[in-house]
Design a protein around this motif. Structure first.
Motif, mmCIF file in Angstrom:
data_model
loop_
_atom_site.group_PDB
_atom_site.id
_atom_site.type_symbol
_atom_site.label_atom_id
_atom_site.label_comp_id
_atom_site.label_asym_id
_atom_site.label_seq_id
_atom_site.Cartn_x
_atom_site.Cartn_y
_atom_site.Cartn_z
ATOM 1 N N ASP A 1 8.061 -50.250 -4.140
ATOM 2 C CA ASP A 1 9.155 -49.299 -3.906
ATOM 3 C C ASP A 1 8.602 -47.924 -3.547
ATOM 4 O OD1 ASP A 1 11.584 -51.004 -5.100
ATOM 5 O OD2 ASP A 1 9.842 -51.212 -6.415
ATOM 6 N N GLY A 2 7.513 -47.544 -4.226
ATOM 7 C CA GLY A 2 6.889 -46.246 -3.950
ATOM 8 C C GLY A 2 6.440 -46.121 -2.513
ATOM 9 N N VAL A 3 5.882 -47.214 -1.967
ATOM 10 C CA VAL A 3 5.439 -47.217 -0.567
ATOM 11 C C VAL A 3 6.620 -46.939 0.359
ATOM 12 C CG1 VAL A 3 4.551 -48.677 1.305
ATOM 13 C CG2 VAL A 3 3.471 -48.755 -0.951
ATOM 14 N N PHE A 4 7.775 -47.581 0.059
ATOM 15 C CA PHE A 4 8.932 -47.389 0.933
ATOM 16 C C PHE A 4 9.640 -46.063 0.677
ATOM 17 C CE2 PHE A 4 8.995 -51.933 2.268
ATOM 18 C CZ PHE A 4 8.971 -51.659 3.622
ATOM 19 N N TYR A 5 9.583 -45.548 -0.549
ATOM 20 C CA TYR A 5 10.149 -44.213 -0.792
ATOM 21 C C TYR A 5 9.418 -43.189 0.073
ATOM 22 C CZ TYR A 5 12.813 -45.827 -4.865
ATOM 23 O OH TYR A 5 13.704 -46.461 -5.689
ATOM 24 N N GLU A 6 8.102 -43.371 0.215
ATOM 25 C CA GLU A 6 7.324 -42.466 1.072
ATOM 26 C C GLU A 6 7.809 -42.571 2.521
ATOM 27 O OE1 GLU A 6 2.705 -41.433 1.129
ATOM 28 O OE2 GLU A 6 3.107 -43.328 2.132
ATOM 29 N N GLN A 7 8.083 -43.798 2.979
ATOM 30 C CA GLN A 7 8.563 -44.001 4.345
ATOM 31 C C GLN A 7 9.948 -43.368 4.544
ATOM 32 O OE1 GLN A 7 6.298 -45.250 6.208
ATOM 33 N NE2 GLN A 7 5.817 -47.402 5.854
ATOM 34 N N LEU A 8 10.827 -43.574 3.550
ATOM 35 C CA LEU A 8 12.205 -43.075 3.658
ATOM 36 C C LEU A 8 12.276 -41.551 3.686
ATOM 37 C CD1 LEU A 8 14.244 -45.377 1.224
ATOM 38 C CD2 LEU A 8 14.526 -45.221 3.683
ATOM 39 N N THR A 9 11.319 -40.913 3.025
ATOM 40 C CA THR A 9 11.393 -39.454 2.873
ATOM 41 C C THR A 9 10.437 -38.709 3.799
ATOM 42 O OG1 THR A 9 9.770 -39.583 1.062
ATOM 43 C CG2 THR A 9 12.097 -39.613 0.438
ATOM 44 N N ARG A 10 9.841 -39.416 4.744
ATOM 45 C CA ARG A 10 8.791 -38.748 5.547
ATOM 46 C C ARG A 10 9.323 -37.610 6.412
ATOM 47 N NH1 ARG A 10 7.170 -44.296 8.586
ATOM 48 N NH2 ARG A 10 9.269 -44.920 9.186
ATOM 49 N N ASP A 11 10.633 -37.620 6.694
ATOM 50 C CA ASP A 11 11.197 -36.528 7.505
ATOM 51 C C ASP A 11 11.829 -35.428 6.641
ATOM 52 O OD1 ASP A 11 10.502 -37.922 9.829
ATOM 53 O OD2 ASP A 11 12.398 -39.041 9.819
ATOM 54 N N MET A 12 11.715 -35.553 5.325
ATOM 55 C CA MET A 12 12.377 -34.605 4.425
ATOM 56 C C MET A 12 11.487 -33.427 4.020
ATOM 57 S SD MET A 12 14.397 -37.292 1.916
ATOM 58 C CE MET A 12 14.339 -36.121 0.550
ATOM 59 N N GLY A 13 10.175 -33.545 4.273
ATOM 60 C CA GLY A 13 9.267 -32.477 3.847
ATOM 61 C C GLY A 13 8.851 -32.625 2.396
ATOM 62 N N THR A 14 9.408 -33.600 1.696
ATOM 63 C CA THR A 14 9.040 -33.907 0.304
ATOM 64 C C THR A 14 9.255 -35.395 0.075
ATOM 65 O OG1 THR A 14 9.576 -33.564 -2.031
ATOM 66 C CG2 THR A 14 11.383 -33.294 -0.461
ATOM 67 N N ASN A 15 8.480 -35.966 -0.844
ATOM 68 C CA ASN A 15 8.637 -37.390 -1.143
ATOM 69 C C ASN A 15 9.604 -37.632 -2.301
ATOM 70 O OD1 ASN A 15 6.893 -38.278 0.851
ATOM 71 N ND2 ASN A 15 5.100 -38.155 -0.456
ATOM 72 N N LEU A 16 10.242 -36.573 -2.772
ATOM 73 C CA LEU A 16 11.153 -36.689 -3.905
ATOM 74 C C LEU A 16 12.604 -36.586 -3.454
ATOM 75 C CD1 LEU A 16 9.386 -34.397 -6.548
ATOM 76 C CD2 LEU A 16 9.057 -36.833 -6.152
ATOM 77 N N PHE A 17 13.444 -37.536 -3.898
ATOM 78 C CA PHE A 17 14.881 -37.400 -3.675
ATOM 79 C C PHE A 17 15.369 -36.224 -4.514
ATOM 80 C CE2 PHE A 17 14.570 -42.175 -3.086
ATOM 81 C CZ PHE A 17 14.628 -42.106 -1.711
ATOM 82 N N PRO A 18 16.237 -35.369 -3.977
ATOM 83 C CA PRO A 18 16.661 -34.171 -4.717
ATOM 84 C C PRO A 18 17.272 -34.488 -6.084
ATOM 85 C CG PRO A 18 17.374 -34.061 -2.426
ATOM 86 C CD PRO A 18 16.837 -35.436 -2.639
ATOM 87 N N ASN A 19 18.139 -35.506 -6.129
ATOM 88 C CA ASN A 19 18.786 -35.845 -7.387
ATOM 89 C C ASN A 19 19.028 -37.358 -7.429
ATOM 90 O OD1 ASN A 19 21.014 -36.366 -9.337
ATOM 91 N ND2 ASN A 19 20.926 -34.155 -9.598
ATOM 92 N N VAL A 20 18.284 -38.029 -8.316
ATOM 93 C CA VAL A 20 18.334 -39.496 -8.378
ATOM 94 C C VAL A 20 19.741 -39.996 -8.694
ATOM 95 C CG1 VAL A 20 17.495 -41.544 -9.609
ATOM 96 C CG2 VAL A 20 15.904 -39.700 -9.008
ATOM 97 N N LEU A 21 20.382 -39.407 -9.711
ATOM 98 C CA LEU A 21 21.698 -39.877 -10.132
ATOM 99 C C LEU A 21 22.758 -39.618 -9.068
ATOM 100 C CD1 LEU A 21 23.545 -41.171 -12.166
ATOM 101 C CD2 LEU A 21 23.714 -38.980 -13.367
#
Length: 509
Positions: free
Chosen positions: A296-316
């Motif tokens: 999942d971590g590998v794909f989270y990196e892919q999903l967020t590559r255009d966001m400037g950060t690898n962290l979703f702003p708010n998980v909930l």
């Protein structure tokens, strides 16, 4: 809308997996297929750390079968990663070339830091935790990280895993007391070499198959009534109990333990000891399972590559938005009901009615997003469907108790159904907590009645106290008869919880 599929192959030391994800309307990835092969590549590493010909054949055969499965999907992207055994193999160049020739896969060998990092990334993007220690025990290595404020602070990879510990410390399939004691001593010494692990007093987050099996065993022993493994919490006493229980069993019985994969029966004790020893070294505040890990971590990196950060702003918030999208809930209605609920809640709070606290509002607000979502399935049994769906669906960012509370609030219909839903979990709550939940559910249901036709007819409300009576003036635009009928019909639930009579006056604004 065409469906977007993604795949990842994880070449581990103990198991190899192919996971297929479907990208949802909301943008999140949902796992739809998970194919596992117990290849135990670690056992094919020779003394000079070369992966044997037999090991390479096992790898290629498994990857070929995975490729056939993956070809039944129109994939947007396919990723193949390998961890400790391939990383430690001295002939890794030969291995990657053969993989490429036979399957066409460009197998990426993750460094120790990358393996630890992806585990951390999966945890902070799928749980509410802002600080913690992660531990991911594979067959040939164990990755640990420490994160604070959701940022990675430290990471380390130990050169031992469940398979290597079993081989190095146990002479037979199952250990003696002395062997378990020696293993524990070794692990405590290893973990104590890292000062940043010691006495952290933060949650310890387990990742991977060993942690998953441990939680499944604990849930089965307790006859745990809620579905789902992700974000499940165990205490020190739970870890000790499960470890001691498993230690007493002969191999035949161990292989039949509910929740334990048969292929992990011989390595579950070293894995459990890793978690327990690290729990003690870090003086953890609880052991929490993350169902999301390296893949999942590998794909989270892919999903967020255009966001400037690898962290979703708010998980909930992401998870709640996913529910709103999945069940076609009306955002306009949600916003209006939130507005009315906010007015009613805070006026009751200011007047000291109902024992409401400011933090209770967050629960009401959260539940307002998904109130009555079971209507999507069947309007007649909407309450039952709402409770079942929310109580038994993994919601990233919510621990199990929080998810249960959300289900109880969002499904509120009447006292009888509330008590029925609560019954299996009654001992989890104090009497005052049960009363509070019932009050918050009744408040939310009443405010939904005030927008029963979804026209936002009732624009705001005003509350006045007159002894044991509450006089509520509702300011409307347009025809309010349907809302008045529903509100008069449903106010009794709120009256019972507040122990006050409510007089409603609908007036034109």
């Amino acid at each position: 809308m065409s469906k977007s599929y993604y795949a990842i192959i994880d070449v581990g030391s103990n198991t190899m997996r192919l996971v297929i994800y479907l990208r949802e309307k909301g943008g999140r990835l949902r796992e739809i297929e998970n194919v596992k092969a117990v290849a135990r590549l670690r056992n094919h590493l020779k003394k000079d750390n070369r992966l044997s010909e037999e090991g390479i054949r096992t790898l290629l055969t498994t990857l070929t079968s995975f490729k056939e499965v993956a070809q039944s999907y129109q994939l947007e992207e396919m990723v193949c990663v390998a961890t400790a055994t391939i990383r430690q193999a001295t002939n890794q160049e030969e291995i990657t070339e053969k993989v490429s020739d036979h399957t066409g896969f460009d197998m990426r060998i993750l460094s120790e830091h990358e393996e630890a990092y992806y585990g951390y990334l999966a945890v902070v993007n799928s749980t509410p935790l802002t600080e913690g220690i992660t531990v991911d025990i594979g067959g040939g290595s164990t990755e640990v990280t420490y994160f604070k404020d959701r940022e990675l602070v430290e990471a380390y990879s130990f050169p031992f895993g469940a398979l290597t510990l079993q081989q190095d410390f146990f002479k037979k399939e199952l250990p003696t007391e002395d062997e378990m004691s020696n293993l524990r001593q070794y692990l405590m010494e290893q973990f104590n070499t890292l000062p940043w692990l010691q006495k952290r007093k933060v949650p310890l987050v387990g990742i991977g198959g060993g942690a998953r099996n441990l939680v499944q065993i604990d849930q089965n022993l307790k006859e745990y009534p809620l579905a789902g493994l992700h974000q499940y919490k165990m205490k020190d006493s739970d870890l000790s109990f499960v470890k001691n229980y498993l230690f007493t069993l002969p191999m035949k019985k161990l292989q039949k333990v509910e929740g334990l994969s048969k292929d992990r029966a011989d390595i579950i004790l070293p894995a459990t000891e890793v978690f327990h020893s690290l729990y003690d070294v870090s003086q953890s505040s609880g052991f929490i399972l993350s169902r999301k890990g390296l893949r999942d971590g590998v794909f989270y990196e892919q999903l967020t590559r255009d966001m400037g950060t690898n962290l979703f702003p708010n998980v909930l918030e992401e998870s709640i938005q996913e529910l709103v999208t999945d069940y076609d809930l009306s955002v306009k209605q949600i916003n209006h009901v939130q507005h009315l609920s906010n007015e009613l809640f805070h006026q009751l709070h200011e007047k000291g009615i109902g024992g409401l606290r400011k933090k209770d509002w967050q629960e009401v607000k959260r539940a307002s997003y998904v109130f009555n979502l079971g209507d999507y399935i069947d309007s007649e049994a909407s309450s039952q469907h709402t409770f079942y769906l929310l109580a038994n669906r993994t919601i990233d960012g919510l621990m199990h108790m929080e998810r249960l509370r959300l289900a109880l609030l969002a499904s509120f219909k009447n006292k009888t159904l509330f008590k029925q839903f609560l019954h299996p979990y009654k001992k989890w709550f104090l009497k005052d907590e049960r009363k509070k939940l019932r009050l918050l559910g009744a408040l939310l249901k009443f405010c939904y009645c005030l927008d029963s036709t979804r026209r936002q007819t009732v624009e705001n409300l005003e509350l006045e106290v007159d002894g044991d009576d509450l006089n509520m003036t509702l300011y409307c635009k347009g025809e309010w008869m349907p809302e008045e009928y529903q509100a008069e019909k449903q106010k009794k639930h709120l009256e019972k919880s507040l122990k006050k009579s409510i007089n409603l006056s609908f007036v034109e604004k």
